[in-house]
Scaffold this motif. Structure first.
Motif, PDB file in Angstrom:
ATOM      1  N   THR A  67       0.527  -1.132  -0.240  1.00 23.40           N
ATOM      2  CA  THR A  67      -0.330  -0.378  -0.049  1.00 23.40           C
ATOM      3  C   THR A  67       1.014   1.479   0.236  1.00 23.40           C
ATOM      4  OG1 THR A  67      -1.557   0.947   1.606  1.00 23.40           O
ATOM      5  CG2 THR A  67      -0.268  -0.140   2.973  1.00 23.40           C
ATOM      6  N   ASN A  68       0.315   2.242  -0.372  1.00 22.17           N
ATOM      7  CA  ASN A  68       1.193   3.412  -0.072  1.00 22.17           C
ATOM      8  C   ASN A  68      -0.176   4.810   0.328  1.00 22.17           C
ATOM      9  OD1 ASN A  68      -0.733   4.498  -1.791  1.00 22.17           O
ATOM     10  ND2 ASN A  68       0.910   4.075  -3.843  1.00 22.17           N
ATOM     11  N   THR A  73      -2.143   1.083   5.487  1.00 24.09           N
ATOM     12  CA  THR A  73      -1.330   0.573   6.862  1.00 24.09           C
ATOM     13  C   THR A  73      -1.459   0.164   7.551  1.00 24.09           C
ATOM     14  OG1 THR A  73       0.520   2.204   5.686  1.00 24.09           O
ATOM     15  CG2 THR A  73       0.534   1.427   7.655  1.00 24.09           C
ATOM     16  N   SER A 118      -3.883  -3.065   7.979  1.00 21.29           N
ATOM     17  CA  SER A 118      -2.564  -4.577   7.576  1.00 21.29           C
ATOM     18  C   SER A 118      -1.918  -4.353   9.287  1.00 21.29           C
ATOM     19  CB  SER A 118      -1.461  -3.259   6.813  1.00 21.29           C
ATOM     20  OG  SER A 118      -1.318  -3.558   5.660  1.00 21.29           O
ATOM     21  N   PHE A 162       3.754  -6.902   5.453  1.00 15.98           N
ATOM     22  CA  PHE A 162       2.715  -5.898   4.557  1.00 15.98           C
ATOM     23  C   PHE A 162       4.100  -4.800   4.074  1.00 15.98           C
ATOM     24  CE2 PHE A 162       2.987  -3.733   8.247  1.00 15.98           C
ATOM     25  CZ  PHE A 162       2.985  -2.470   8.687  1.00 15.98           C
ATOM     26  N   THR A 163       4.027  -4.347   3.497  1.00 10.80           N
ATOM     27  CA  THR A 163       5.407  -2.880   2.593  1.00 10.80           C
ATOM     28  C   THR A 163       4.799  -1.608   1.974  1.00 10.80           C
ATOM     29  OG1 THR A 163       6.662  -4.643   1.542  1.00 10.80           O
ATOM     30  CG2 THR A 163       6.783  -2.109   1.039  1.00 10.80           C
ATOM     31  N   VAL A 164       4.985  -0.832   2.517  1.00  8.34           N
ATOM     32  CA  VAL A 164       4.654   0.760   2.507  1.00  8.34           C
ATOM     33  C   VAL A 164       5.366   1.385   1.052  1.00  8.34           C
ATOM     34  CG1 VAL A 164       3.674   2.880   3.755  1.00  8.34           C
ATOM     35  CG2 VAL A 164       3.536   0.736   4.921  1.00  8.34           C
ATOM     36  N   VAL A 184       2.191   8.669   8.137  1.00  9.29           N
ATOM     37  CA  VAL A 184       2.329   6.757   7.691  1.00  9.29           C
ATOM     38  C   VAL A 184       3.709   6.799   8.178  1.00  9.29           C
ATOM     39  CG1 VAL A 184       3.042   5.070   6.290  1.00  9.29           C
ATOM     40  CG2 VAL A 184       1.404   6.881   5.858  1.00  9.29           C
ATOM     41  N   LEU A 202       4.453   3.992  11.832  1.00  8.27           N
ATOM     42  CA  LEU A 202       5.434   2.705  11.567  1.00  8.27           C
ATOM     43  C   LEU A 202       6.444   3.159  12.964  1.00  8.27           C
ATOM     44  CD1 LEU A 202       5.639   2.556   7.950  1.00  8.27           C
ATOM     45  CD2 LEU A 202       4.201   1.225   9.481  1.00  8.27           C
ATOM     46  N   ARG A 214       9.359  -1.675   7.259  1.00  7.58           N
ATOM     47  CA  ARG A 214       7.990  -2.295   6.213  1.00  7.58           C
ATOM     48  C   ARG A 214       8.531  -0.540   5.155  1.00  7.58           C
ATOM     49  NH1 ARG A 214       8.528  -6.888   7.382  1.00  7.58           N
ATOM     50  NH2 ARG A 214       6.814  -7.564   5.578  1.00  7.58           N
ATOM     51  N   ILE A 215       9.108   0.024   5.424  1.00 11.68           N
ATOM     52  CA  ILE A 215       8.383   1.037   4.177  1.00 11.68           C
ATOM     53  C   ILE A 215      10.015   0.248   3.698  1.00 11.68           C
ATOM     54  CG2 ILE A 215       9.963   3.502   3.780  1.00 11.68           C
ATOM     55  CD1 ILE A 215       9.207   4.210   6.094  1.00 11.68           C
TER      56      ILE A 215
END
Length: 377
Positions: free
Chosen positions: A283-284, A289, A292, A299-301, A311, A315, A323-324
């Protein structure tokens, strides 16, 4: 006790809809008579309405194939908007009166015991919405009504500039200020000389068992929920991850060419269900986020510049800044660690923050009662 909520609710955005629903649902579960004030600033309402206008407005010189694409987009938007609206109307109570103009909001200057503004980026003065004093509760009487904010955010605004004096004055009429992120905390402290407390987005405050539709997807899938355009290396990352893990790429809310399944008109219940059953989420977005984390997903952002404040802050609070997305993350694809998130420690942090956030909100609402009791005592 009668409570009014002023927030963004008349949109087709999943995050905005769910935060409004969550705050209303939590307060309703506490036994309060609560409703969302149905305020739709005309300028913003018109922006959303324009997308619903029929194809006949398309210039006659436009090619037939382009007209069809425009019409398809229009139908997709209408479908998603209607589903989002139906969801909201069936899960929250809106005020009897609907307002499009700031002046008309004065009708509610003394109709509530408490008015809460938030959540969402209602204080972002740099967005297409611009500055709107209504979201600082300028229409509410201090004599009859308690003003508080819950998880309000300035978004990517970092300076108040020409609005500083007016916002300072309005913010200082609040009894309690609860914000969603550190940037908002700093603005309230530095530019308004007022103490704020950071709390969780309201979507963290409720459970979703009764609010989700399980997806009808047989294969394991990677859920893609993006609003901003992706970079080439980000798309490569998604393809590689899906290929290696044998995952079907499912995009929700937006058509993406790299997805095998596109669910552009998913309802909020479908959206929640898709997050709850995904094998991996990319997701962006802020609420992508959030969900998730709620559903304990790997997950990955991807972080667009306009969302970096909120964001990264989220995090950081959960020790999940790893996760970024970075180019180095690709190297981890061949190792299991991309799927390894210590959700046991995340859950401990989250449970503690949920308790604190609920406590701050309830105390802010009850403060008038406490004040009046101590005064009479």
């Amino acid at each position: 006790m009668k409570i009014g909520i002023l927030t963004f609710h008349h949109v087709d955005n999943y995050g905005a809809t769910l935060q409004a629903c969550a705050l209303w649902s939590f307060l309703n579960s506490q036994g309060y008579d609560v409703e969302i004030i149905d305020y739709r600033p005309l300028k913003i309402a018109w922006m959303y309405f324009r997308a619903l206008l029929p194809i006949k407005r398309v210039k006659s010189s436009t090619s037939e194939s382009k007209k069809i694409r425009i019409n398809e987009k229009c139908l997709i938007y209408i479908s998603r908007y209607c589903k989002t609206r139906r969801f909201l109307l069936s899960h929250v109570k809106l005020s009897d009166k609907k307002f499009y103009y700031k002046k008309a909001l004065k009708y509610y200057h003394d109709k509530y015991d408490v008015v809460i503004c938030g959540s969402d980026q209602i204080w972002c003065i740099d967005s297409f919405r611009g500055y709107n004093s209504s979201f600082f509760l300028d229409f509410v009487s201090n004599k009859t009504t308690r003003k508080i904010s819950y998880a309000a955010s300035f978004g990517n605004t970092t300076k108040l500039w020409t609005y500083q004096k007016e916002i300072y004055k309005l913010i200082n009429q609040f009894q309690t200020i609860l914000v969603r992120d550190s940037n908002s905390l700093n603005i309230v402290a530095n530019e308004c000389n007022k103490k704020a407390i950071k709390v969780l987005d309201p979507t963290f405050l409720i459970k979703y068992d009764a609010l989700k539709n399980p997806p009808k997807i047989k294969n394991k899938y990677l859920l893609l929920y993006v609003q901003a355009e992706m970079e080439a290396e980000e798309k490569d990352f998604i393809k590689l991850l899906a290929e290696q893990q044998n995952l079907t790429i499912v995009s929700v809310g937006r058509y993406e060419q790299l997805a095998q399944i596109n669910l552009e008109t998913a309802s909020p219940k479908d959206w929640i269900g898709l997050h709850s059953e995904a094998s991996y989420i990319v997701t962006n977005t802020f609420h992508g986020t959030v969900f998730s984390i709620i559903f304990h997903k790997p997950f990955t952002v991807f972080i667009p510049s306009d969302k970096s404040n909120k964001v990264k802050d989220l995090l950081n609070d959960f020790g999940l800044t790893n996760r970024i997305f970075t180019e180095k993350l690709k190297d981890k694809l061949f190792k299991k660690q991309i799927f390894d998130i210590d959700y046991e420690s995340v859950s401990m942090i989250l449970e503690s923050k949920i308790i604190e956030s609920k406590k701050h909100l309830i105390e802010a609402i009850l403060q008038r009662t406490i004040d009046s009791k101590s005064h009479h005592g």
